[in-house]
Every structure is written in structure tokens, then in C-alpha cells.
Design a protein around this motif. Structure first.
Motif, short mmCIF file in Angstrom:
data_model
loop_
_atom_site.label_atom_id
_atom_site.label_comp_id
_atom_site.label_asym_id
_atom_site.label_seq_id
_atom_site.Cartn_x
_atom_site.Cartn_y
_atom_site.Cartn_z
N ALA A 104 0.86 -1.18 0.00
CA ALA A 104 0.00 0.00 0.00
C ALA A 104 0.89 1.23 0.00
O ALA A 104 2.04 1.17 0.44
N ALA A 105 0.36 2.32 -0.47
CA ALA A 105 1.11 3.57 -0.50
C ALA A 105 1.25 4.13 0.92
O ALA A 105 0.67 3.61 1.88
N ASP A 106 2.00 5.21 1.02
CA ASP A 106 2.33 5.78 2.33
C ASP A 106 1.12 6.16 3.16
O ASP A 106 1.00 5.79 4.33
N THR A 107 0.17 6.90 2.56
CA THR A 107 -0.97 7.39 3.32
C THR A 107 -1.94 6.29 3.72
O THR A 107 -2.36 6.24 4.88
N PRO A 108 -2.33 5.38 2.81
CA PRO A 108 -3.16 4.26 3.27
C PRO A 108 -2.51 3.46 4.39
O PRO A 108 -3.21 2.97 5.29
#
Length: 320
Positions: free
Chosen positions: A89-93
Motif C-alpha cells: 500500500a502507499a504511504d498514506t493508506p
């Protein structure tokens, strides 16, 4: 019954039990499965396309099952529900997952990919800068990497996230549909969806992540699975490294490999591939600090309630 007959029966029973145990072990081995969650266009997605992980794990009696997710929030929920063992998953999720108590730990990160996210408007829009988004409607998702980009981009111009009107959607397809309907003034997407939008409608990119967000992808897993299967995770990362090295040197071949699998135009994948660095790296103090800044940004806006400490969510042993 003679002693020799008793001994023979005992040996036969022992042999039968041993064979039964071996058969049960073999059956269990055949059923051992690594469940991986992935999203369109990512290093795990490319590894899936090669089939190399399956080949590497087969001698150990392991199989691999792949599960596609629309975005990071859905994937991290699957981790929390023990529906998958490993994913990205990307940083914010990942931060939103940390803050909501998702049962997952960071194992590794990928290199910065700032040009793989963007806030954009239509080509004929009168809006020329992020500052002009004040009071405007922006389509994006809750807990997305482009949401953090928008937060930082607004701050860069002296505005706040509260100065815009977020129009929340659940997936990239909804962003495109909402944007193209004309019901919003701007939108945010990530690759390959951003690349697809660029090629389809030639929008004006107001801001990408350069200087604001590294837009890293993180590899996550349930801690129990890692504790019990460190060798499997190490093999996964070893195969991922080989795939990354090949991908970096063969952008067109990567696009051709993924296009039929994803149902995405090779031109879109080529654009996305050319602006990305495919390397997986250990989680270090600098990367932890990047993630902590995301926590603090959303906590300040009251968009997450728990000021979680990212360092506590990193697996304690390097597996790369």
C-alpha cells in the motif's frame, strides 16, 4: 501369538503410522499457501506476471494465491481480516491503517515515486494553480496518497485542506467518472490511473509529489505470518529484487507483460514505468520520519484520531 509375530505387527503398525504421518505432512505442505494482495501496476503485480515466485516456492510445498484490490485501504482491511498474508500500500493508506489499528507491520519500502501522483484540472479549466482551488470541489479518496499530496500542496500556498471541498469517492474509476462529468473542479490520481488520464484527456497537472511527498509504496504483512514464515518472506523479497532489476532495465517489456494482465493500454504503463524507480529497501529512520509526518498532518486536521508511532509498526528484523 509368537514374539516374532508380535514384533512384526508392531513394526507394521509403526510403519503405517509413519506413512500416515508423512502423508498428512505432505498434504499439509501442499495446502500451505502464501496469500498476496496487490493493486494494479506495482512491483508485486509484475512479480505475479512472471510466475517466478511460484517456481521458487514450489520445492518447499508452497503455493501462491493473488488477490487484486482497487486501492490501499481495501487491501489493508483484508490484512486486518486475515484474508491475506502480505501486500502493498502507499504511504498514506499505510498510515491510516496504522492509526485504525490494522494488524500489519512494515517489512520494506520502495523508492520515492513523486511523479506518480498528481492533482489536476481539465485542460480548458481557468484554474492555473493550487492556490486557485480555494472553495473548489476536488475528487479524491479518504486516506489516499493524493489526499496527503493535496494537504501539503495547499499548505505550500498558504491554504489549508479545510479551504477546499473534498468530494470523496471509493476508487480510481469513480475519480475519473466524477472528474469527466464536470461536477468537480479538480481531482487527484496515482499511476497507472494518472498516466491513463494524462494520455486520455491531457489534463493540466497543478502539482505532483516532487518536493512534497515521496509517494512510497510499503510492503506489509500480518506479524504472526512473518514470525512463523520468515524464510518464505525472504524468498519473496529475493524474487522481488530480481523482478525489480529486470523491470528497471526493460520498461517497454514490462508494459507489454502487464497490459493483458491488467487490461491497461501498454502506452499508459510505459509512461508510468518510465518515471518510476523499482527498488525495494529496508525501513530506516528517515522513512519512518516520512511516515510520521503524514500521521501528524492528518492528526492535525482531525482526519485520524490516533497519533500512532510509526516506529512501533516496523517489524523488528530485516528480511531483505
Amino acid at each position: 501369538m509368537t514374539t516374532s509375530n508380535k514384533r512384526r505387527l508392531l513394526l507394521q503398525a509403526t510403519a503405517a503410522a509413519t506413512l500416515a504421518g508423512t502423508a498428512a505432512w505432505s498434504s499439509a505442505a501442499e495446502e500451505r499457501t502464501l496469500r498476496i494482495g496487490y493493486q494494479k501496476f506495482n512491483t508485486l503485480n509484475i512479480l505475479k506476471g512472471t510466475g517466478n515466485l511460484e517456481k521458487a516456492l514450489a520445492p518447499l510445498g508452497w503455493k501462491v494465491k493473488w488477490f487484486e484490490f482497487a486501492a490501499g485501504p481495501q487491501l489493508t482491511e483484508a490484512l486486518n481480516a486475515d484474508a491475506i498474508d502480505f501486500g502493498h500500500a502507499a504511504d498514506t493508506p499505510s498510515v491510516f491503517a496504522n492509526a485504525s489499528g490494522v494488524n500489519a507491520v512494515y517489512l520494506a519500502a520502495e523508492q520515492p515515486y513523486p511523479k506518480g501522483i498528481g492533482i489536476f484540472v481539465a485542460q480548458d479549466s481557468p484554474i492555473r494553480s493550487i492556490k486557485e482551488l480555494k472553495g473548489k470541489k476536488v475528487a479524491l479518496g479518504r486516506g489516499w496518497n493524493v489526499q496527503y499530496l493535496l494537504v501539503r500542496a495547499l499548505e505550500e500556498t498558504g491554504l489549508s485542506y479545510n479551504d477546499i471541498v473534498p468530494v470523496y469517492v471509493s476508487n480510481a474509476a469513480d475519480v475519473r467518472a466524477t472528474f469527466q462529468s464536470g461536477n468537480v473542479d479538480a481531482a487527484g490520481l496515482w499511476d497507472p490511473f494518472l498516466a491513463g488520464q494524462e494520455l486520455a484527456t491531457r489534463p493540466r497537472i497543478l502539482r505532483d509529489g516532487t518536493g512534497l511527498s515521496n509517494n512510497r509504496t510499503f510492503h506489509l504483512a500480518t506479524p504472526k505470518f512473518v514470525d512463523q514464515n520468515k524464510n518464505i518472506i525472504r524468498i519473496l523479497f529475493a524474487e522481488l529484487k530480481k523482478t525489480n532489476n529486470w523491470t528497471q532495465a526493460h520498461p517497454q517489456e514490462t508494459a507489454d507483460l502487464l497490459a493483458p494482465q491488467l487490461g491497461v493500454d501498454p502506452k499508459v504503463l510505459r509512461l508510468a514505468t518510465e518515471r518510476r524507480n523499482y527498488t525495494t529497501v529496508p525501513i530506516d529512520a528517515g522513512i519512518i520520519q516520512e511516515q510520521q509526518q503524514i500521521v501528524e498532518a492528518f492528526y492535525k486536521l482531525n482526519l485520524i484520531k490516533n497519533p500512532v508511532q510509526v516506529k512501533d509498526k516496523v517489524y523488528g528484523e530485516a528480511l531483505l
